[in-house]
Design a protein around this motif. Structure first.
Motif, short mmCIF file in Angstrom:
data_model
loop_
_atom_site.label_atom_id
_atom_site.label_comp_id
_atom_site.label_asym_id
_atom_site.label_seq_id
_atom_site.Cartn_x
_atom_site.Cartn_y
_atom_site.Cartn_z
N GLY A 2 0.81 -1.20 0.00
CA GLY A 2 0.00 0.00 0.00
C GLY A 2 0.84 1.26 0.00
N SER A 3 0.19 2.40 -0.25
CA SER A 3 0.91 3.66 -0.32
C SER A 3 1.57 4.03 1.00
CB SER A 3 -0.04 4.78 -0.76
OG SER A 3 -1.10 4.94 0.16
N GLU A 4 0.91 3.72 2.12
CA GLU A 4 1.50 4.03 3.44
C GLU A 4 2.76 3.22 3.67
OE1 GLU A 4 0.72 6.03 7.37
OE2 GLU A 4 0.22 6.37 5.29
N ALA A 124 2.72 8.78 18.51
CA ALA A 124 3.61 8.16 19.51
C ALA A 124 4.93 7.77 18.86
CB ALA A 124 2.94 6.94 20.13
N GLY A 125 4.86 7.23 17.63
CA GLY A 125 6.07 6.87 16.91
C GLY A 125 6.93 8.08 16.59
N ALA A 274 10.07 3.12 17.37
CA ALA A 274 9.38 4.19 16.65
C ALA A 274 8.90 3.71 15.28
CB ALA A 274 10.31 5.41 16.49
N LEU A 275 9.76 2.99 14.58
CA LEU A 275 9.38 2.47 13.27
C LEU A 275 8.19 1.51 13.38
CD1 LEU A 275 12.87 1.78 11.66
CD2 LEU A 275 11.27 3.59 11.08
N ALA A 276 8.19 0.69 14.44
CA ALA A 276 7.07 -0.25 14.63
C ALA A 276 5.77 0.51 14.85
CB ALA A 276 7.37 -1.17 15.82
N LEU A 277 5.78 1.53 15.70
CA LEU A 277 4.57 2.30 15.97
C LEU A 277 4.10 3.04 14.72
CD1 LEU A 277 5.34 3.79 19.51
CD2 LEU A 277 3.56 2.12 18.93
N ILE A 278 5.03 3.63 13.98
CA ILE A 278 4.66 4.36 12.77
C ILE A 278 4.05 3.40 11.74
CG2 ILE A 278 5.61 5.60 10.78
CD1 ILE A 278 7.64 6.87 12.75
N SER A 279 4.59 2.20 11.66
CA SER A 279 4.07 1.21 10.70
C SER A 279 2.66 0.74 11.07
CB SER A 279 5.01 0.00 10.63
OG SER A 279 6.30 0.39 10.23
N MET A 280 2.37 0.73 12.38
CA MET A 280 1.05 0.26 12.82
C MET A 280 -0.01 1.36 12.79
SD MET A 280 1.87 -2.31 16.01
CE MET A 280 2.75 -1.08 16.96
N GLY A 281 0.44 2.62 12.58
CA GLY A 281 -0.48 3.74 12.63
C GLY A 281 -1.46 3.76 11.46
#
Length: 281
Positions: A2-4, A124-125, A274-281
């Motif tokens: 996906g684009s995200e 949060a990320g 941070a990368l994990a949180l940003i990816s789950m956002g």
């Protein structure tokens, strides 16, 4: 994908590439005149963009693309000048993290004002990413932070953040042309300032291999950032790209065997979180 997810991949790629460019520039500066390294690597980047433009055959864009690209180049060049002056006058333990955090914050504020808040997990990320930038950028120096030490790092961060914003809007209608307009304006400013500083100085040995890598990787990082900001939000692309100090520190640890502090290792772990949180956002 996906684009995200693509935006995250491009943003992380931009951080890795820019970090490698900084490492290459640092290696070149250890062996040659630092001002010459900056100028020569910028010229290498210009020739690389011209080759890219010829290979892609990208159509000539509208005036707004060139204007935004030029403003991005001007802002980035002024940021670089402030960064060097800050490093010369103030402790690196202050200059590096402050400039890096301001670099990330400015595009985030612009994106929030124009597009609203991102998802909570991504916020949060972003916060964790800013913490990790501070931890990874901090040196072993024990310093007392003075008010006058803050001005140049803040101005440097605003310059780099302005580059992010300008190249983001320039990239809406092009790829190679925004890079070219930014590089020409930035190189003109740097040539005027650094060329004056080089007068009468010996260039000594010129480490071309590292200069070539620094110039090419810098352009690659710029291009990946444009792709990240085209496929995702400006704040997401900017925060991810601002993680580039982690890449530089890791390369110095792996190749030069430089010791990392406990805080830097914590910063690396915080980066992954941070990368994990940003990816789950």
């Amino acid at each position: 994908m996906g684009s995200e997810a693509l935006a995250i991949a491009y943003g992380v790629g931009s951080a890795l590439t820019w970090g490698a460019a900084d490492f290459s520039g640092g290696m070149a500066s250890k062996r040659g005149n630092v001002y010459a390294v900056v100028l020569f690597s910028q010229f290498v980047g210009l020739f690389f963009i011209l080759a890219l433009l010829g290979a892609t055959g990208e159509e000539y864009p509208g005036a707004s693309t060139l204007i935004y690209g030029g403003l991005a180049g001007l802002s980035g060049a002024l940021g670089l000048i402030c960064l060097y002056k800050g490093l010369a006058r103030s402790p690196m333990a202050v200059v590096a993290p402050v400039s890096a955090v301001v670099t990330a914050l400015l595009p985030v504020l612009v994106a929030v004002i124009l597009h609203g808040l991102p998802p909570v997990l991504q916020i949060a990320g972003f916060f964790l990413a800013l913490v990790s930038i501070c931890l990874v950028s901090w040196t072993r120096q024990s310093v007392r932070i003075r008010q006058e030490d803050m001005l140049l790092p803040v101005l440097a961060g605003m310059g780099f953040g302005g580059f992010f914003v300008g190249i983001h809007y320039a990239g809406y209608s092009g790829f190679a042309w925004p890079l070219l307009s930014a590089k020409i304006v930035g190189l003109t400013v740097l040539s005027l300032v650094l060329g004056f500083k080089l007068r009468g100085q010996s260039l000594g040995h010129t480490p071309w291999r590292w200069i070539l890598w620094a110039g090419i990787l810098d352009v690659a990082g710029n291009g990946l950032f444009i792709l990240a900001s085209q496929t995702g939000r400006l704040d997401l692309a900017s925060v991810l790209a601002s993680l580039y100090p982690a890449s530089t520190v890791l390369l110095a640890w792996r190749i030069l065997k430089e010791r990392m502090t406990g805080g830097q290792w914590v910063g690396m772990a915080t980066t992954l979180a941070a990368l994990a949180l940003i990816s789950m956002g």
